[in-house]
Write an enzyme that holds these catalytic residues in place. Structure first.
Site, PDB file in Angstrom:
ATOM      1  N   HIS A   9       0.908  -1.210   0.087  1.00  0.00           N
ATOM      2  CA  HIS A   9       0.120   0.074   0.071  1.00  0.00           C
ATOM      3  C   HIS A   9       1.008   1.287   0.007  1.00  0.00           C
ATOM      4  CE1 HIS A   9      -4.226  -1.748   1.146  1.00  0.00           C
ATOM      5  NE2 HIS A   9      -3.422  -2.559   0.578  1.00  0.00           N
ATOM      6  N   HIS A  49      -2.073 -12.723  -2.390  1.00  0.00           N
ATOM      7  CA  HIS A  49      -3.018 -13.363  -1.603  1.00  0.00           C
ATOM      8  C   HIS A  49      -2.768 -15.113  -1.185  1.00  0.00           C
ATOM      9  CE1 HIS A  49      -6.366 -10.345  -2.851  1.00  0.00           C
ATOM     10  NE2 HIS A  49      -5.212  -9.945  -2.150  1.00  0.00           N
TER      11      HIS A  49
END
EC number: 1.11.1.21
Length: 751
Positions: A91, A285
């Site tokens: 991020h 993920h």
């Protein structure tokens, strides 16, 4: 009667109604002066030097130990902080966008508003606090910007993944960026403005988490959104406060195919192709989980709105313990694999091996579970060893299976885990280094040997450099070539001014002005004539044994022209020039990647490719900020380039002089002349003419970019300095200094 003493002040410095409140459309020159020495605790600090003294392996060892050192105040999921730190690094880097090169991990902006309070960054405040003891230990030898990214890399390695490498060199800043346009929405998770419509509303205004009130999710699930989704440039996120996409699907609509379109748009704007995008999602993920243990109304204000007692932390959670198994971050409660702290290919296996049905998280968010109860009891709980779950997926995960372009890539990665591992390693490295610029800025022992096309590679410089006599001889040949001062200056400017201080791309080094796509840009009309003449001079010189690159010669030619123009104005002296540039090849130039550097407007040359809704003077300011110019440098460069005749296509707009090609302060003297009255000559107020107040005779013509230097109070004040009777000398000195600065913006080999 209250015992509280009355404060003698109703308000303190900096409060009250501001100029921006009165005139919100006012040109904001503050973006040219951010990150000044006044905001830094050590303006002379040399971060590269400090980083080189870092015990890099000891730091990595400490970071590895931190991964499994769970703290009671914020316990690690599955006993491992790795997934949290991967998200933190992702991020930080993931705010980068190719449109203007802004965002990214390069200066540690995740510590400051607005990023530290974005809804998509919930709980990353805790991640950085977990890092503080290590940052404290190593001090200024490691910046926050580098530490955030390195920690993500170490997290991957600690969970069994082999990374591609890591390079340091990201120096911290000490205040928020003011130049980055994140969108115009006034509420978190708003998206109406960036898509040019008013339909998308904030899902949880003021709360700073991703979860809407349950009743608002999927109200228009069957509506086709594709025709409405034309994302505003240069944005690379679908809603205010998100990094990329809404994980529930566009506007909370759980449609995997529509989600795939959003993913392709946003990841593409961050310079990722389809294969890199699939690799990043599938690789990222493989680890960790999302958090949505309870309703969103349990979550308190974001860090910038939280109380002092929270000491910069936000999103205080009153659901249960507020942490661990009760954590609320995105509002989604998803665990993808049975090995969330170990690298594996299970994410893709689960994605394709199960059939999925829509369900909701405890917070009411749309997510997916295997049909018929399959997979139950195969996935561990993050905090309770006695609990087991079925794997689950986000709408954005299912996009990899149902998007017609992503599906074959994802299936190939599923069947070939080694290909996924290599693609993820390379895409992750690109993600966390995309905004670092040329390899000359890279530091550290883990820098890969492989040169990558997205790094805009350059050949190695010839160690033999030309001397002063060679430079003088080349200048003489250039000035005898028949090319005008304006042509030489404009070509050098076209080459150097592609530089962006945001992602450190562009600039004169490489001479890519002669290659596609730059040679075909509308802004570069006419440079082919100059390049042909310079290539002839280069060939003749290089046949003599010594070598000069075309990149150097382009800059040297412009420098010679500036010197001549100054001499013609009565000033002696030379303009600084340092050789060492090289010429890139076509094979070293990614045409698609360089296309985003095309100047759609360049006020320094009075060029605009088309008419835009943004005013020309604001586009000029944006360009100046990308060139790292101050307001005085912006002012003196525009005034100088005008009188030198450097306008695009030979335009006379703003050429307020009767002796073009001479480096005089005429632009400022004539702009500030009160005997001239200005009036618009176009309906859109883009062009103007200046007439003698007495005779009505037209004396000059100018653009908005020209007239702003007499209209805007701050720019007029600077123009008055250069337009005064004693300002001519200063004008020449300042122009020469600013010119050399722009010509060397990309010379990181000199810094």
């Amino acid at each position: 009667m209250s015992n509280e003493s009355k404060c003698p002040f109703h308000q303190t410095a900096g409060g009250g109604t501001t100029n921006r409140d009165w005139w919100p459309d006012q040109l904001n020159l503050r973006i040219l002066h951010q990150h000044s020495s006044k905001s830094s605790p050590d303006p002379d600090f040399d971060y590269a030097k400090a980083f080189k003294s870092l015990d890099f392996q000891a730091l990595k060892k400490d970071l590895t130990a931190l991964m499994t050192d769970s703290q009671d105040w914020w316990p690690a999921d599955f006993g491992h902080y790795g997934p949290l730190f991967i998200r933190m690094a992702w991020h930080s880097a993931g705010t980068y966008r190719i449109g203007d090169g802004r965002g990214g991990a390069g200066s540690g902006q995740q510590r400051f508003a607005p990023l530290n309070s974005w809804p998509d960054n919930v709980s990353l405040d805790k991640a950085r606090r977990l890092l503080w003891p290590i940052k404290q230990k190593y001090g200024n030898k490691i910046s926050w910007a580098d530490l955030i990214v390195l920690t993500g890399n170490v997290a991957l390695e600690s969970m069994g993944f082999k990374t591609f490498g890591f390079s340091g060199g990201r120096a911290d800043v000490w205040e928020p960026d003011e130049d980055v346009y994140w969108g115009s929405e006034k509420v978190w998770l708003g998206g109406d403005t960036r898509y040019g419509k008013d339909q998308l509303k904030a899902q949880a205004p003021g709360q700073g988490d991703l979860v809407a009130e349950p009743a608002k999710h999927g109200e228009e699930q069957n509506r086709d959104l594709s025709a409405e989704r034309n994302l505003e440039n240069p944005l690379a996120a679908v809603q205010m406060g998100l990094i990329y996409v809404n994980p529930e699907g566009p506007e909370g609509n759980p449609d995997p195919v529509a989600s795939g379109k959003d993913i392709r748009e946003t990841f593409g704007r961050m310079a990722m192709n389809d294969e890199e995008t699939v690799a990043l999602i599938a690789g990222g993920h493989a680890f960790g989980k999302t958090h949505g243990a309870g309703p969103a109304d349990n979550v308190g204000p974001e860090p910038e709105a939280a109380g002092l007692e929270l000491q910069g932390l936000g999103w205080a959670n009153k659901f249960g313990t507020g942490k661990g198994g009760d954590a609320i971050t995105s509002g989604l409660e998803v665990i993808w694999t049975s090995t969330p702290t170990k690298w594996s290919n299970e994410y893709l296996n689960n994605l394709f091996n199960f059939e999925w049905e829509l369900t909701k998280s405890p917070a009411g968010a749309h997510q997916w579970r295997p049909k018929e109860g399959k997979g139950a009891g195969t996935v561990p709980d993050a905090h309770d060893p006695g609990k087991k779950h079925a794997p689950s997926m986000l709408t954005s995960d299912l996009a990899l299976r149902f998007d017609p372009i992503y599906e074959p890539i994802a299936r190939r990665f599923k069947d070939n885990p080694d290909q996924l591992a290599d693609a993820f390693a390379r895409a992750w490295y690109k993600l966390i280094h995309r905004d670092m610029g040329p390899l000359a800025r890279y530091l550290g022992p883990e820098m890969p040997n492989e040169e990558l096309l997205w790094q805009d590679p350059l050949p190695k410089a010839d160690p033999s450099t030309i001397g002063e006599q060679d430079i003088a001889a080349l200048k003489a040949k250039v000035l005898a070539s028949g090319l005008s001062v304006g042509e030489l200056v404009s070509t050098a400017w076209a080459s150097a001014s592609t530089f962006r201080g945001s992602d450190k791309r562009g600039g004169a080094n490489g001479a890519r002005l002669r290659l596609a796509p730059q040679k075909g840009w509308a802004a570069n009309q006419g440079v082919d004539k100059v390049l042909a003449a310079l290539e002839k001079i280069q060939g003749e010189f290089n046949n003599g044994g010594k070598k000069i690159s075309l990149a150097d010669l382009i800059v040297l030619a412009g420098t010679a022209a500036v010197e001549k123009a100054a001499k013609d104005a009565g000033y002696s002296g030379s303009v600084g020039f340092r050789p060492g540039r090289v010429d890139a090849s076509e094979a070293q130039t990614d045409v698609e990647s360089f296309a985003v550097l095309e100047p759609l407007a360049d006020g320094f040359r009075n060029f605009s490719k088309a008419r835009y809704s943004v005013k020309a003077e604001k586009l000029l300011l944006d360009k100046a900020q990308l060139l790292t110019l101050t307001a005085p440098e912006l002012t003196v460069l525009v005034g100088g380039l005008r009188v030198l005749g450097a306008n695009h296509g030979g335009s006379k707009l703003g050429v307020f002089t009767d002796k073009p090609g001479t480096l005089s302060n005429d632009f400022f003297r004539n702009l500030l002349d009160m005997s001239v009255e200005w009036k618009p000559t176009s309906a859109d107020n883009e062009t103007f003419e200046g007439r003698d107040r007495k005779t009505g005779q037209v004396k000059w013509s100018g653009s908005r970019v020209d007239l702003v230097f007499g209209s805007h109070a701050q720019l007029r004040a600077l123009s008055e300095v250069y337009g005064s009777s004693d300002g001519a000398d200063k004008f020449v000195r300042d122009f020469v200094a600013a010119w050399q600065k722009v010509m060397e913006l990309d010379r990181f080999d000199l810094k």
